[in-house]
Enzyme design. Structure first.
Site, PDB file in Angstrom:
ATOM      1  N   PHE B 127      54.340  -8.397 -18.282  1.00 55.86           N
ATOM      2  CA  PHE B 127      53.569  -8.694 -17.072  1.00 55.86           C
ATOM      3  C   PHE B 127      54.399  -8.242 -15.880  1.00 55.86           C
ATOM      4  O   PHE B 127      55.517  -8.720 -15.674  1.00 55.86           O
ATOM      5  CB  PHE B 127      53.260 -10.192 -16.949  1.00 55.86           C
ATOM      6  CG  PHE B 127      52.413 -10.515 -15.740  1.00 55.86           C
ATOM      7  CD1 PHE B 127      51.029 -10.516 -15.832  1.00 55.86           C
ATOM      8  CD2 PHE B 127      52.990 -10.784 -14.509  1.00 55.86           C
ATOM      9  CE1 PHE B 127      50.239 -10.777 -14.716  1.00 55.86           C
ATOM     10  CE2 PHE B 127      52.213 -11.043 -13.386  1.00 55.86           C
ATOM     11  CZ  PHE B 127      50.831 -11.049 -13.495  1.00 55.86           C
ATOM     12  N   ASP B 212      62.415  -5.941 -13.973  1.00 60.29           N
ATOM     13  CA  ASP B 212      61.555  -6.856 -13.226  1.00 60.29           C
ATOM     14  C   ASP B 212      62.186  -8.241 -13.320  1.00 60.29           C
ATOM     15  O   ASP B 212      62.046  -8.935 -14.324  1.00 60.29           O
ATOM     16  CB  ASP B 212      60.159  -6.840 -13.853  1.00 60.29           C
ATOM     17  CG  ASP B 212      59.178  -7.714 -13.096  1.00 60.29           C
ATOM     18  OD1 ASP B 212      59.633  -8.614 -12.359  1.00 60.29           O
ATOM     19  OD2 ASP B 212      57.959  -7.514 -13.254  1.00 60.29           O
ATOM     20  N   LYS B 241      59.324 -13.983  -5.855  1.00 66.64           N
ATOM     21  CA  LYS B 241      59.113 -15.420  -6.060  1.00 66.64           C
ATOM     22  C   LYS B 241      60.000 -16.296  -5.173  1.00 66.64           C
ATOM     23  O   LYS B 241      59.651 -16.561  -4.046  1.00 66.64           O
ATOM     24  CB  LYS B 241      59.249 -15.768  -7.537  1.00 66.64           C
ATOM     25  CG  LYS B 241      58.094 -15.180  -8.375  1.00 66.64           C
ATOM     26  CD  LYS B 241      57.831 -15.985  -9.606  1.00 66.64           C
ATOM     27  CE  LYS B 241      56.759 -15.360 -10.489  1.00 66.64           C
ATOM     28  NZ  LYS B 241      55.405 -15.555  -9.985  1.00 66.64           N
TER      29      LYS B 241
END
Lengths: 54, 381
Positions: B127, B212, B241
């Site tokens: 993802f 990532d 985040k």
């Protein structure tokens, strides 16, 4: 006790599975759900539409 | 009118009105307290309304909320310096943006620009986001549904399988894109040495390595960045985040191997706003001073041990690193997530059977022990 994968027909053994357990087919990888143990019955486990999101 | 009636419809709503947060807890409008065991999708590593972050936002807001990145700003410079100082050695430049998916979009463009190649390789179950470039790297067909024909061509290898990767990385590959630990795909930790082997393969083939770290980064897995666990330096590292302590800010951190990007080749209006950067500086200071990396390692071990000790017949596997933990059940996780929420524990699912825990790294031992007990009770029905 075995049952055919409902997607590819591969033999899948019930080695201590639980009712409603989700398992991948060892041949085709499809997600399957144990619907019943006696008689042993499997169905494709569709992905739940609820997406808790990210 | 309910919020769900106003919102576009793409967000799965819980029907709970959250009005306040502090540390690892959030409260709804009726005063019910929840232990936020997902840190609101990994955003709140430093806790909700961290006082240091709140103070930095207040002070910066009185001076300057926004100015274009064309002008220098002390908060922005300090954030980039701090971010580079905690990044793997050999990272030397930063592109600031607003979200993890934007950082991945930047990484893709930079990789295309740097190599002149157009091939991308990612991992099954990966993802990387939902905008068109990052979605191209996201494997789950349910996320890609309806976008056929709109996505970049990407080859997918099995995660943590070098043979599978070797089979598809070639002279056309601009970049291999990986999460050091897969999150949304079910919390999968690769075997020791995998990331070093990927780095070597990329070097051999002249491809870039993009990692990532949007979910795994910023102390979540026991290191400042998960890739540091193997001592690997990527060419591009995507961070997001919790970088802004709750405010939206993200970054594509570039290795020396990338050099300087061409002026005007990419941009972001709000990326690197002084307000978000001030919050980011405060968040990074807090992470460093409080050693949230070590805290995640210690408390994560305690949490995993508690889950393993349950030896619950519904549990297939407990896996993870630091405070990024997946509890894989043999049955659907949805009903148990709902039951946990009812009992005041907000966790996150991943796939049909995995409950994902990403608590704020300020969580206490007592809260972890209470959570383990409640999880056991909920599994017992």
């Amino acid at each position: 006790m075995t049952e055919d994968c409902p997607v590819c027909g591969a033999d899948i053994a019930n080695n201590g599975l639980l009712t409603n357990e989700l398992i991948p087919c060892p041949d085709c990888g499809s997600d399957l759900e144990v619907i019943a143990l006696s008689p042993f019955k499997l169905e494709p486990a569709p992905e739940e539409k609820e997406d808790w999101g990210e | 009118m309910l919020e769900a009636e106003l919102e576009s419809g793409v967000i799965a709503k819980r029907g709970i009105d959250i009005v306040r947060g502090e540390g690892c807890h959030i409260w709804d409008a009726d005063g019910k307290m929840y232990l936020d065991m997902g840190a609101s999708y990994g955003v709140c590593n430093v806790g909700h309304c961290n006082p240091r972050v709140v103070r930095a936002i207040e002070e910066q807001a009185k001076k300057l909320i926004y100015v274009s990145s064309s002008y220098d700003n002390g908060s922005r410079k300090e954030l980039m310096e701090r971010l580079l100082s905690v990044s793997p050695p050999g990272m030397s430049r930063v592109f600031l943006c607003n979200s993890g998916t934007e950082s991945m979009e930047a990484a893709i463009k930079f990789a295309f620009g740097k190599t002149g190649r157009r091939g991308l390789v990612a991992a099954k179950r990966a993802f990387h986001g939902r905008s068109l470039g990052s979605l191209s790297l996201t494997f789950n067909p349910s996320h890609r549904q309806g976008m056929e024909g709109c996505l970049l061509p990407v080859k997918f290898a099995n995660f943590a399988d070098m043979d599978s990767l070797r089979g598809i990385v070639d002279e056309e590959t601009a970049a291999v894109v990986l999460e050091p630990i897969q999150g949304e795909g079910g919390v999968h930790v690769p075997p020791e040495g995998y990331l070093r082997d990927v780095r070597n393969l990329c070097d051999e083939m002249g491809a870039l390595l993009i990692v990532d770290e949007v979910q795994t980064g910023l102390c979540r897995t026991g290191d400042f960045f998960a890739i540091q666990h193997e001592g690997v330096t990527p060419d591009v590292m995507c961070v997001g985040k919790s970088l802004g302590g709750g405010l939206p800010i993200a970054a594509a951190v570039l290795g020396e191997t990338m050099g300087q990007m061409e002026k005007g080749s990419h941009g972001s209006t709000f990326g690197g706003s002084p307000l978000a950067c001030a919050a980011g500086v405060a968040a990074l200071e807090f992470m460093e001073e409080e050693r949230l990396d070590l805290r995640a390692m210690e408390l994560g071990a305690r949490f995993m041990e508690g889950l393993l000790e349950m030896e619950h017949p519904l549990v297939r596997e407990v896996r993870g690193r630091g405070l990024m933990i997946g509890l894989e059940l043999k049955v659907r996780a949805g009903p148990y997530l709902s039951a946990l929420l009812e009992r005041g524990i907000a966790a996150i699912p991943t796939g049909a059977t995995v409950i994902r825990f990403l608590p704020p790294l300020v969580i206490s031992e007592e809260d972890i022990d209470d959570a383990v007990q409640t999880i056991g009770e909920v599994l017992n029905g």
